[in-house]
Design an enzyme around this catalytic site. Structure first.
Site, PDB file in Angstrom:
ATOM      1  CG  HIS A 133       2.172  -0.214   8.505  1.00  0.00           C
ATOM      2  ND1 HIS A 133       2.301  -1.824   7.906  1.00  0.00           N
ATOM      3  CD2 HIS A 133       0.950  -0.125   8.053  1.00  0.00           C
ATOM      4  CE1 HIS A 133       1.122  -2.091   7.424  1.00  0.00           C
ATOM      5  NE2 HIS A 133       0.010  -1.144   7.714  1.00  0.00           N
ATOM      6  CD  GLU A 151      -1.121  -0.227   3.865  1.00  0.00           C
ATOM      7  OE1 GLU A 151      -2.371  -0.638   3.368  1.00  0.00           O
ATOM      8  OE2 GLU A 151      -0.712   0.309   4.687  1.00  0.00           O
ATOM      9  NE  ARG A 206      -6.713  -5.567  14.993  1.00  0.00           N
ATOM     10  CZ  ARG A 206      -7.555  -6.405  14.996  1.00  0.00           C
ATOM     11  NH1 ARG A 206      -7.676  -7.515  15.740  1.00  0.00           N
ATOM     12  NH2 ARG A 206      -8.732  -6.143  14.327  1.00  0.00           N
TER      13      ARG A 206
END
Length: 318
Positions: A175, A118, A195
């Site tokens: 991130h 992304e 996560r």
């Protein structure tokens, strides 16, 4: 048969998140259902939230369906599903520290899902806002020890951000957006997130959210690699065009138009998101008004188009 040269305007889908807020309404005028609205899935063919075509002969169709049925509009792109996903994210609170898999790992472990590389364009942020981008561990052993011992301050790298910043976030990058940041995200069409750490937060029911430590350790890039992306800026009388990144899955630009900008991008369909101002898009005899918060697709094979006005648009293509 619909007109395959019509510009397609899209109805976004909104997602509630524990870290969301109201900026999508405050800054873009969107109608949101909750004060915890974290994500606007603006241009999405993903089953977890599909944009709908708002105009023209394909009005009412979901983007994923249209992609499957009318591949010509998208230049007969080789992907078996719409390849990209554009979002606007309102980080009213810190997001979890996370990592995404690559295509191979996601395909094998997440029911054929794509991996997730992304990139982020910072639309707005509070003074001294920051993101988490990368980590300090030199070896997998060191990474695992720090994660298991909760040594987050020593492990995670923080970076200050300001409006107009751009970050390329390949799969495998640790991130997180931190509170007070509003971004436009261009990503692969995937909804797979692992996560690593969630600040021990509890949801409305008092439960802590699931972590995915084993998968996170499997897919994280260790040591962290920062990808240098070189911005390429070109100026014409009516516009400044910045190419932020030209990478494996997408190319992303910002068009800052003040006057008139004419362009050709014949081989790709283009995704556009208006982030500032207003204007109009002209293709042959058709004129499409543009305003902040609009999201659209210019079909492949449109030979030339013109943007008129005072407007900033983030543009991407596969």
């Amino acid at each position: 048969m619909g007109n395959k040269k019509d510009v397609l305007f899209l109805e976004p889908v909104f997602q509630e998140r524990i870290w969301g807020g109201t900026k999508l309404a405050d800054q873009f005028g969107y109608e949101i259902a909750s004060e915890l609205t974290g994500e606007c899935w603006a241009v999405s063919g993903h089953p977890n939230g599909q944009s709908m075509i708002k105009n023209g002969s394909f009005a009412g169709k979901l983007l994923g369906e249209l992609y499957t049925e009318e591949k010509e509009i998208f230049g007969n792109h080789e992907s078996d599903r719409f390849p990209l996903l554009t979002k606007i994210l309102d980080a009213n609170q810190n997001l979890s520290v996370q990592v995404h898999p690559n295509d191979k790992y996601a395909s094998e472990n997440e029911n054929g899902e794509y991996g997730k590389t992304e990139c982020w364009y910072v639309i707005d942020c509070e003074k001294d806002a920051e993101i988490i981008f990368g980590h300090t561990a030199e070896t997998k052993k060191e990474f695992v020890e720090k994660v298991k011992n909760g040594e987050w301050e020593g492990l995670l790298t923080r970076v200050k951000v300001k409006p107009g910043d751009f970050f390329y976030v390949p799969s495998g990058t640790i991130h997180a957006l931190c509170s007070g940041v509003l971004i436009l995200e261009t990503q692969q069409n995937s909804d797979t997130t692992y996560r690593v750490y969630d600040y021990d937060r509890k949801d409305k029911k008092g439960n802590t959210r699931e972590l995915h430590l084993e998968k996170s350790i499997d897919v994280s890039t260790i040591p962290h690699k920062s990808m240098d992306v070189v911005h390429k800026v070109s100026k014409t009388d009516g516009a400044t065009v910045t190419r932020f990144v030209e990478a494996e899955y997408f190319t992303v630009y910002k068009w800052e138009v003040d006057g008139t900008y004419s362009a050709k991008y014949e081989k790709h369909f283009l995704i556009g998101s208006v982030i500032v101002g207003s204007g109009e898009l002209k293709i042959n005899e058709c004129v499409y008004p543009l305003k902040k918060g609009d999201h659209f697709i210019i079909p492949s094979g449109v030979e030339e188009f013109t943007v008129i006005g005072k407007v900033e648009i983030i543009i991407s293509h596969p």
